[in-house]
Design an enzyme around this catalytic site. Structure first.
Site, PDB file in Angstrom:
ATOM      1  N   LYS C  76      -6.114  45.307 -52.496  1.00  0.00           N
ATOM      2  CA  LYS C  76      -6.063  44.550 -53.742  1.00  0.00           C
ATOM      3  C   LYS C  76      -5.986  43.068 -53.406  1.00  0.00           C
ATOM      4  O   LYS C  76      -5.271  42.670 -52.472  1.00  0.00           O
ATOM      5  CB  LYS C  76      -4.825  44.990 -54.554  1.00  0.00           C
ATOM      6  CG  LYS C  76      -4.754  44.370 -55.952  1.00  0.00           C
ATOM      7  CD  LYS C  76      -3.573  44.930 -56.758  1.00  0.00           C
ATOM      8  CE  LYS C  76      -3.504  44.321 -58.159  1.00  0.00           C
ATOM      9  NZ  LYS C  76      -2.386  44.856 -58.961  1.00  0.00           N
ATOM     10  N   SER C 151      -3.272  46.627 -63.664  1.00  0.00           N
ATOM     11  CA  SER C 151      -4.081  45.565 -63.107  1.00  0.00           C
ATOM     12  C   SER C 151      -4.863  45.950 -61.859  1.00  0.00           C
ATOM     13  O   SER C 151      -5.814  45.269 -61.495  1.00  0.00           O
ATOM     14  CB  SER C 151      -3.165  44.389 -62.757  1.00  0.00           C
ATOM     15  OG  SER C 151      -2.267  44.746 -61.710  1.00  0.00           O
ATOM     16  N   SER C 175       0.725  49.196 -63.103  1.00  0.00           N
ATOM     17  CA  SER C 175      -0.559  48.715 -62.570  1.00  0.00           C
ATOM     18  C   SER C 175      -1.149  49.545 -61.443  1.00  0.00           C
ATOM     19  O   SER C 175      -2.292  49.322 -61.055  1.00  0.00           O
ATOM     20  CB  SER C 175      -0.418  47.267 -62.100  1.00  0.00           C
ATOM     21  OG  SER C 175      -0.413  46.396 -63.197  1.00  0.00           O
TER      22      SER C 175
END
Lengths: 95, 485, 484
Positions: C76, C151, C175
């Site tokens: 990420k 997210s 997330s």
């Protein structure tokens, strides 16, 4: 709940975010809607409860006072917006 | 109307740790800009703080020294504001749960009286970097040096217990003495190791309600502090007497121009939005840790002063001066151990040595005249090898690096003549050469004769090129003249 | 090859069935051809990946390969990567190349993993739909007109689209779990303090926690073995040894007490999603577990508490983005205040600005006690709910999200509609507990997730339960149409 223009402007100043005049109304509504949501908290009975900021039960760990960092100014300033003579530059600060 | 001044101090003390409070970067003074600012100090994304054990210990030591309550649990909070020398956009500090609670500091005033100043609390926090407004960079810009960012500080907040600048300065000096005696601060005022914010208000004498206060920030010498207080008190009184009102504001004192001005940027209503720092956990102290620190506390100024009076029979005045400063006290004790004469050593350390050190802005630790060298000089004064006047000359020689006392005395031929035969001959010679003075002496009223001795002394010392032992000469002279009567 | 799990890749690499260079090259090519559609990856690190793969192949040849040697992953774009742009999905950091690594990245480097690239995400991890990224929205591989969740939408989509066998992600309010559920992959948010936050760009420090995403619980265990560590650079990292999360995957579930909170099955839950979750619970009963209805009475307060605490912390955490030392700076600032205000107005997107303003409001003079103080107290209530529950049960299970993936733009202009997406996931962040999402069905052609919540540091038991479920079901093996 809606938030007054003056309050939004004050928040924007505190947070250092420039907000166009034409966005204030929308932001006021959106913040108002979020505050309506968070106002549900007021109904909770929290008497006698501590205000604890972190979920862990641990206490702060302490570090030995030993220098572990070397000079990396060049690497750090290579990604800086504006530097001169080893200093980070900003428009003149007026006290 | 008579006005009473009310003064409270906020004192920032840089702790003498090797590294920053939240990072392993060095705190050494004087490095090239930004060479001691690591990723944490620069608030690079994703970096996190870890607390320096030594900073915690030093804060506790201060608390113990002023007999304050030590918080078993203290909490770091974030104080939010934007400033280019504050990389995170918040200062990590303490508010609700500071590490040191209420305490008191006993302050000795110049008139010999003493006063007790209450400490509201002392908290740990990080120092900011520096904004340079002029330098080797483009005009119209400020340069930011973050070497100082993250240096550990304790901020000591007093109650408004002081009533004039002398009290405020005496309190500030006492704090300086305590933190340097503890070894938790190097006390180098010129490097910003101790900085004072002074809160000042005035009120009509006899009233109890506090007037509106102003805060004069960042005073870094006792002299500036004294000047700034005088200036601000005068300004407030003038303002009120002219029908004006004092505004609560932050002021900046300029030591060069001896003027102060309001800081406009700080006038903007600040809302610091303090909240507990979620990257740090509560600092929890065990009784054991506190007790260990307590039992290892170095000697504090008050105890040292008492000991000096007791052990060396010093006057309270000398003990006060010598005991206040750890390195001065150490120097004195080292020199006394060698000289064997505490009183004379105290006189020299508080007198000639202190004056010369102050003039050159030096500490006793880096005095060009070592404690051993001064002791050797004092031995020669005590055994009458040299006079006090000669000793000053010898001291200058040692200061200039010409060698030890004996070497200089030898090289400059400064030996005092104490041989009674030689001195008697000298006195006889002068008396013989000044018959008219002798007659004048004999004819003078006995009560007024003493005044005439000076003239003879001058002649004799001149004849001996200043090397005659004055005490002995004076005795011999008195003896000879009385024989002539 | 793209269907191989991490466990299978480790085995194949060890047996020389294929080389890391081959797998890496294959997936890089696949990313190039497929990701133009999904937009799951912001930065593809082709050169670095091939170099790392070669090095891994050498170690594999020498026989001293560490656990994940040669396994390609995406990270990420919230984890700082030395020398590789780390944007956090924001224009503010579009030019930010960190001179340091996150501890998580270091851990994966030490275990020989290969980084294929940095995955897309909501800007500064603020969002539940991946619509707030400066680099454009990620599309759900199951239905490209739907969001992947957020997210960590890029990580979830990358794993779902078989662009990578596993990915790192972070979870502040759901997330990891919500995008895992919406993209049909397995994701785990560990106990707060289990995975180092050093070098992980902060959103809300007391809630943020990194964790793995993969297609199976077994793979999540392998990734967590490497990801979890005690880190002296993170004061909130817990000094506790890391167990072997793979060791207990095959333990029997007989006698396992599963708490089913009634509040997680109330109004707002899509009936088809509920049916899928209930079916999963039945599987557990069939494997010998016991279902116990429990109550987490303060669940409804979790969203309001979260939307005070998270923005409050974020408002301070994001103050460092000021255009002075790194990142975006506006053109021609007139003065210092103009530099700050325009840099932050131009560098941050609308949702980030909104949350900074909310956080600023909640902390400001006169509101602190009513908002921030109250929310932290409510946080204690929520935590206590779980403490009480875990006296009676070993795990808690329910839906991860109220419904399957929604269409882009469907949550409209009202941020609160989006915030309620996280109703089932937020409370574990507030309490600091570990949570997991496991694929448990398909509704309207889109996957839904079963959430498994464990007690503190009980990740091994959660992984065991998830793995056992995946031994008797195939939901985790389903791929989006066109991906097989």
């Amino acid at each position: 709940m809606s938030i007054e223009r003056q309050a939004i402007e004050n928040l924007a100043t505190l947070a250092r975010i420039a907000i166009d005049d034409n966005r204030i109304k929308e932001i006021s509504q959106q913040l108002g809607s979020v505050l309506d949501l968070v106002d549900q908290l007021q109904a909770a009975d929290t008497s006698g409860l501590d205000n604890v900021a972190n979920p862990t039960q641990e206490s702060q760990r302490l570090r030995e006072d030993k220098v572990s960092e070397t000079d990396q100014r060049e690497a750090f300033q290579a990604i800086a917006p504006d530097t001169e003579g080893g200093l980070f530059l900003v428009p003149k600060v007026i006290d | 109307m008579n006005w009473e001044t009310v003064i409270g101090l906020e004192v920032h003390v840089q702790l003498a740790t090797k590294t920053k409070i939240f990072s392993g970067a060095s705190t050494a003074f004087g490095a090239a800009p930004n060479t001691q600012a690591c990723a944490i100090d620069l608030a690079m994304p994703g970096t996190l703080p870890v607390v320096n054990q030594q900073a915690i210990d030093y804060a506790i030591m201060f608390g113990l020294a002023i007999d304050a309550e030590i918080s078993k649990t203290s909490v770091f909070e974030r104080k939010n504001y934007f400033y280019p020398d504050l990389p995170k956009g918040y200062q990590t500090t303490q508010l609700e749960k500071p590490i040191v609670g209420r305490g008191t500091v006993a302050v000795q005033l110049a008139d010999g009286s003493s006063q007790s100043v209450r400490i509201h609390h002392a908290h740990l926090e990080e120092d900011a970097g520096k904004s340079l407004h002029e330098g080797n960079f483009r005009h119209g810009m400020s340069g930011i040096d973050l070497n100082r960012a993250g240096t550990p500080l304790i901020e000591i907040v007093s109650e408004p217990d002081m009533r004039n600048s002398q009290e405020a300065v005496a309190f500030a000096k006492k704090l300086h003495s305590i933190v340097t005696s503890l070894g938790i601060c190097d006390g180098e005022m010129s490097q910003g190791s101790m900085r004072f914010d002074v809160n000042i208000s005035v009120r009509p004498q006899g009233t109890t309600e506090l007037g509106t206060r102003t805060e004069t920030k960042n005073l870094n010498s006792f002299k500036f502090m004294e000047e700034a207080i005088h200036l601000e008190v005068e300004r407030q009184i003038d303002l009120i007497e002219d029908g004006g009102t004092v505004l609560q504001e932050t002021r900046l004192y300029n030591g060069e121009t001896r003027t102060a001005r309001s800081m406009r940027s700080k006038e903007e209503a600040n809302d610091y939005r303090y909240f507990p720092c979620p990257d740090l956990l509560p600092v929890v102290l065990s009784d054991q840790r506190i007790e260990t620190l307590r039992s290892n506390l170095p000697e504090l100024p008050d105890a040292r002063q008492a000991r000096f009076i007791e052990q060396y029979q010093l006057s309270p005045y000398d003990a006060n001066i010598l005991g206040a400063d750890t390195s001065m006290a150490g120097y004195f004790e080292q020199a006394t151990a060698k000289s064997g004469n505490a009183k004379l050593t105290a006189n020299w350390v508080t007198g000639e040595l202190s004056a010369r050190l102050n003039a050159d802005n030096l500490s006793p630790d880096n005095s060009p005249v070592s404690a051993e060298q001064l002791a050797a000089l004092i031995v020669r004064i005590a055994d009458s090898t040299i006079s006090g006047k000669m000793a000053k000359e010898v001291f200058e020689g040692i200061w200039a690096g010409e060698g030890d006392a004996d070497q200089i005395i030898e090289a400059r031929g400064l030996k005092q003549v104490s041989d009674s035969g030689a001195l008697e001959a000298m006195v006889d010679e002068v008396l013989a050469a000044n018959q008219s003075m002798v007659e004048d002496y004999i004819n003078t009223d006995p009560d007024k004769r003493k005044k005439k001795l000076g003239g003879f002394m001058g002649q004799i010392m001149k004849a001996s090129k200043g090397q005659a032992n004055p005490q002995q000469v004076s005795q011999i002279l008195a003896q000879k003249l009385s024989e002539m009567l | 090859m793209h269907n191989l799990t991490i466990a299978e890749l480790v085995e194949g690499l060890k047996n020389k069935a294929f080389s890391s260079t081959e797998v890496t090259q294959y997936l890089l090519t696949r990313i190039k051809s497929l990701d133009t559609e999904f937009n799951a990856i912001i930065t593809v690190t082709e050169a670095e990946a091939l170099k790392a793969a070669q090095a891994a192949d050498q170690r594999l040849a020498q026989g001293d390969a560490p656990a994940l040697c040669g396994v390609p992953l995406v990270h990420k774009d919230i984890f700082c990567t030395h020398g590789v742009r780390t944007s956090c999905g924001s224009k503010m950091l579009d030019n930010f190349i960190p001179p340091y690594n996150a501890t998580v990245i270091e851990n994966f480097q030490h275990s020989g993993a290969v980084m294929l690239g940095k995955s897309n995400m909501d800007e500064f991890a603020m969002g539940s739909s991946n619509e707030t990224s400066f680099y454009g929205p990620v599309k759900n591989p199951w239905s490209t007109d739907c969001v992947p969740g957020g997210s960590s939408g890029g990580s979830a989509a990358a794993v779902a689209a078989r662009l990578a066998p596993g990915a790192t992600a972070t979870d502040t309010g759901g997330s990891i779990r919500q995008p895992a559920a919406l993209c049909g992959v397995t994701g785990l948010k560990p106990t707060y303090g289990r995975v180092s936050r050093w070098g992980m760009i902060a959103f809300a420090s007391s809630l943020d926690q990194g964790g793995p995403m993969a297609r199976t619980a077994e793979d999540c265990a392998l990734l967590l073995n490497c990801m979890a560590s005690y880190d002296s650079k993170d004061s909130t990292s817990v000094d506790r040894s890391t167990p072997d999360y793979s060791a207990h995957l095959n333990a029997s579930l007989k006698g396992l007490r599963i708490g089913v909170p009634k509040e997680y099955f109330s109004e707002g839950l899509d009936p088809d999603t509920e049916q899928a979750v209930r079916a999963a619970l039945t599987h557990y009963e069939n494997q010998g577990a016991q279902l116990i209805e429990i109550s987490l009475p303060n669940t409804a307060l979790s969203v309001p508490a979260y939307y005070v605490i998270a923005p409050a912390e974020a408002s301070a955490n994001l103050s460092r983005f000021d255009g002075v030392r790194y990142g975006y700076r506006c053109d021609n600032p007139q003065d210092l205040q103009d530099l700050y205000c325009r840099t932050r107005a131009e560098g941050f997107g609308e949702e980030v600005q909104r949350r900074i303003l909310i956080g600023t409001y909640c902390l400001s003079a006169g509101y602190y006690d009513a908002y921030y103080g109250k929310a932290q107290q409510v946080r204690q209530l929520i935590k206590q709910d779980f403490v009480n529950a875990f006296e009676k049960v070993d795990l808690i299970m329910g839906p991860t999200c109220p419904s399957p993936a929604f269409k882009f733009g469907s949550k409209g202009n009202d941020p609160v509609a989006m915030y309620l997406e996280d109703i089932y996931t937020i409370s574990t962040n507030l309490a600091g507990l570990p949570g997991m999402s496991v694929p448990c069905g398909v509704v309207e052609g889109k996957p839904v997730g079963l959430q498994i919540i464990g007690n503190y540091f009980d990740e091994a038991r959660m992984l065991n339960a998830a793995h056992q479920y995946q031994q008797v079901t195939d939901w985790h093996k389903l791929a989006p149409e066109g991906i097989q």
